[in-house]
Write a protein that holds these residues in place. Structure first.
Motif, mmCIF file in Angstrom:
data_model
loop_
_atom_site.group_PDB
_atom_site.id
_atom_site.type_symbol
_atom_site.label_atom_id
_atom_site.label_comp_id
_atom_site.label_asym_id
_atom_site.label_seq_id
_atom_site.Cartn_x
_atom_site.Cartn_y
_atom_site.Cartn_z
ATOM 1 N N TYR A 1 0.841 -1.190 0.000
ATOM 2 C CA TYR A 1 0.000 0.000 0.000
ATOM 3 C C TYR A 1 0.881 1.247 0.000
ATOM 4 O O TYR A 1 2.079 1.188 0.293
ATOM 5 C CB TYR A 1 -0.987 -0.006 1.175
ATOM 6 N N LYS A 2 0.268 2.369 -0.303
ATOM 7 C CA LYS A 2 0.992 3.629 -0.462
ATOM 8 C C LYS A 2 1.498 4.155 0.882
ATOM 9 O O LYS A 2 0.754 4.231 1.852
ATOM 10 C CB LYS A 2 0.055 4.661 -1.097
ATOM 11 N N ARG A 3 2.791 4.495 0.907
ATOM 12 C CA ARG A 3 3.395 5.148 2.070
ATOM 13 C C ARG A 3 4.281 6.278 1.567
ATOM 14 O O ARG A 3 4.825 6.208 0.466
ATOM 15 C CB ARG A 3 4.264 4.185 2.876
ATOM 16 N N THR A 4 4.459 7.298 2.391
ATOM 17 C CA THR A 4 5.365 8.389 2.050
ATOM 18 C C THR A 4 6.713 8.098 2.690
ATOM 19 O O THR A 4 6.841 8.056 3.914
ATOM 20 C CB THR A 4 4.816 9.741 2.538
ATOM 21 N N GLU A 5 7.692 7.874 1.843
ATOM 22 C CA GLU A 5 9.039 7.536 2.281
ATOM 23 C C GLU A 5 9.858 8.814 2.432
ATOM 24 O O GLU A 5 9.714 9.746 1.652
ATOM 25 C CB GLU A 5 9.682 6.608 1.248
ATOM 26 N N GLU A 6 10.729 8.843 3.432
ATOM 27 C CA GLU A 6 11.584 10.004 3.675
ATOM 28 C C GLU A 6 13.037 9.668 3.376
ATOM 29 O O GLU A 6 13.508 8.577 3.687
ATOM 30 C CB GLU A 6 11.480 10.447 5.134
ATOM 31 N N HIS A 7 13.704 10.654 2.778
ATOM 32 C CA HIS A 7 15.128 10.529 2.445
ATOM 33 C C HIS A 7 15.858 11.778 2.919
ATOM 34 O O HIS A 7 15.265 12.852 2.997
ATOM 35 C CB HIS A 7 15.343 10.451 0.927
ATOM 36 N N CYS A 8 17.144 11.651 3.143
ATOM 37 C CA CYS A 8 17.979 12.820 3.360
ATOM 38 C C CYS A 8 18.043 13.568 2.030
ATOM 39 O O CYS A 8 18.338 12.972 0.994
ATOM 40 C CB CYS A 8 19.374 12.393 3.804
ATOM 41 N N ALA A 9 17.759 14.864 2.049
ATOM 42 C CA ALA A 9 17.754 15.653 0.816
ATOM 43 C C ALA A 9 19.157 15.902 0.286
ATOM 44 O O ALA A 9 19.318 16.317 -0.860
ATOM 45 C CB ALA A 9 17.038 16.987 1.049
ATOM 46 N N THR A 10 20.179 15.622 1.076
ATOM 47 C CA THR A 10 21.562 15.841 0.645
ATOM 48 C C THR A 10 22.176 14.606 0.001
ATOM 49 O O THR A 10 22.780 14.690 -1.068
ATOM 50 C CB THR A 10 22.430 16.295 1.838
ATOM 51 N N CYS A 11 22.016 13.429 0.637
ATOM 52 C CA CYS A 11 22.659 12.217 0.116
ATOM 53 C C CYS A 11 21.665 11.169 -0.392
ATOM 54 O O CYS A 11 22.068 10.172 -0.969
ATOM 55 C CB CYS A 11 23.576 11.603 1.165
ATOM 56 N N GLY A 12 20.386 11.381 -0.140
ATOM 57 C CA GLY A 12 19.372 10.422 -0.599
ATOM 58 C C GLY A 12 19.198 9.223 0.292
ATOM 59 O O GLY A 12 18.444 8.309 -0.036
ATOM 60 N N GLY A 13 19.865 9.198 1.443
ATOM 61 C CA GLY A 13 19.755 8.063 2.350
ATOM 62 C C GLY A 13 18.331 7.876 2.862
ATOM 63 O O GLY A 13 17.656 8.841 3.219
ATOM 64 N N HIS A 14 17.872 6.623 2.882
ATOM 65 C CA HIS A 14 16.537 6.287 3.384
ATOM 66 C C HIS A 14 16.495 6.514 4.892
ATOM 67 O O HIS A 14 17.341 6.006 5.625
ATOM 68 C CB HIS A 14 16.223 4.819 3.066
ATOM 69 N N LEU A 15 15.486 7.274 5.333
ATOM 70 C CA LEU A 15 15.343 7.559 6.758
ATOM 71 C C LEU A 15 14.219 6.767 7.393
ATOM 72 O O LEU A 15 14.369 6.229 8.486
ATOM 73 C CB LEU A 15 15.073 9.058 6.965
ATOM 74 N N GLY A 16 13.077 6.709 6.735
ATOM 75 C CA GLY A 16 11.905 6.050 7.275
ATOM 76 C C GLY A 16 10.677 6.499 6.504
ATOM 77 O O GLY A 16 10.746 6.705 5.290
ATOM 78 N N HIS A 17 9.564 6.694 7.216
ATOM 79 C CA HIS A 17 8.302 7.094 6.582
ATOM 80 C C HIS A 17 7.604 8.129 7.436
ATOM 81 O O HIS A 17 7.827 8.203 8.642
ATOM 82 C CB HIS A 17 7.397 5.878 6.390
ATOM 83 N N VAL A 18 6.739 8.911 6.807
ATOM 84 C CA VAL A 18 5.940 9.892 7.533
ATOM 85 C C VAL A 18 4.467 9.501 7.431
ATOM 86 O O VAL A 18 4.008 9.077 6.371
ATOM 87 C CB VAL A 18 6.191 11.338 7.032
#
Length: 165
Positions: A123-140
């Motif tokens: 299902y749809k989730r909003t994924e979060e990344h570091c805007a500088t390196c693109g590293g996966h952080l988690g979800h909001v």
């Protein structure tokens, strides 16, 4: 009569778009689109700089086990930064105990977190990344406290904590 029914049934099947097809198309189009981030490194460069756990979460978009992060119970004043590139991501005053087992924040540092959509678990989730390196952080998620109503559910291994001076 049977012929009309068979034709109507055929038209129904041909014109039907299932959610699984839609999700697959959306997911594959996201996978094909690779964003450019200010910090670009090869996988081997990231592997040399990050621990195995950091690499797994930040570069392969994995999720750490709940209740395992040393940062979960941290109540010190300071800033949570990206473990890969040290970009400031969250201020400590926005951290709250969500009970989920991952560090949670109600607000990011504007401009330092990037967002994408994923369907990795169906299902749809909003994924979060570091805007500088693109590293996966988690979800909001939209079940957080005031004032934003958001819950940034972040992998602790994707963060480092910098205490306030």
């Amino acid at each position: 009569m049977k012929l009309h029914f068979a034709i109507a049934l055929l038209i129904l099947f041909v014109s039907c778009k299932g959610n699984a097809q839609k999700k697959e198309m959306t997911s594959s189009s996201i996978d094909k689109y690779k964003k450019e981030f200010p910090v670009q490194k090869t996988n081997s460069e990231w592997r040399k700089e990050l621990t195995d756990a950091e690499y797994y979460v930040l570069r392969e978009a994995a999720t750490e086990n709940p209740f395992t992060s040393e940062l979960l119970k941290n109540k010190e004043k300071g800033t949570y930064v990206c473990a890969a590139c040290a970009t400031p991501l969250f201020k400590s005053y926005t951290k709250f105990d969500s009970g989920t087992g991952w560090p949670s924040f109600y607000e990011e540092i504007e401009g330092n977190v990037a967002y994408d959509v994923d369907y990795k678990i169906g299902y749809k989730r909003t994924e979060e990344h570091c805007a500088t390196c693109g590293g996966h952080l988690g979800h909001v998620f939209e079940d957080g406290p005031a004032p934003t109503g958001l819950r940034h559910c972040i992998n602790g291994v994707a963060l480092n904590f910098v205490p306030a001076e």
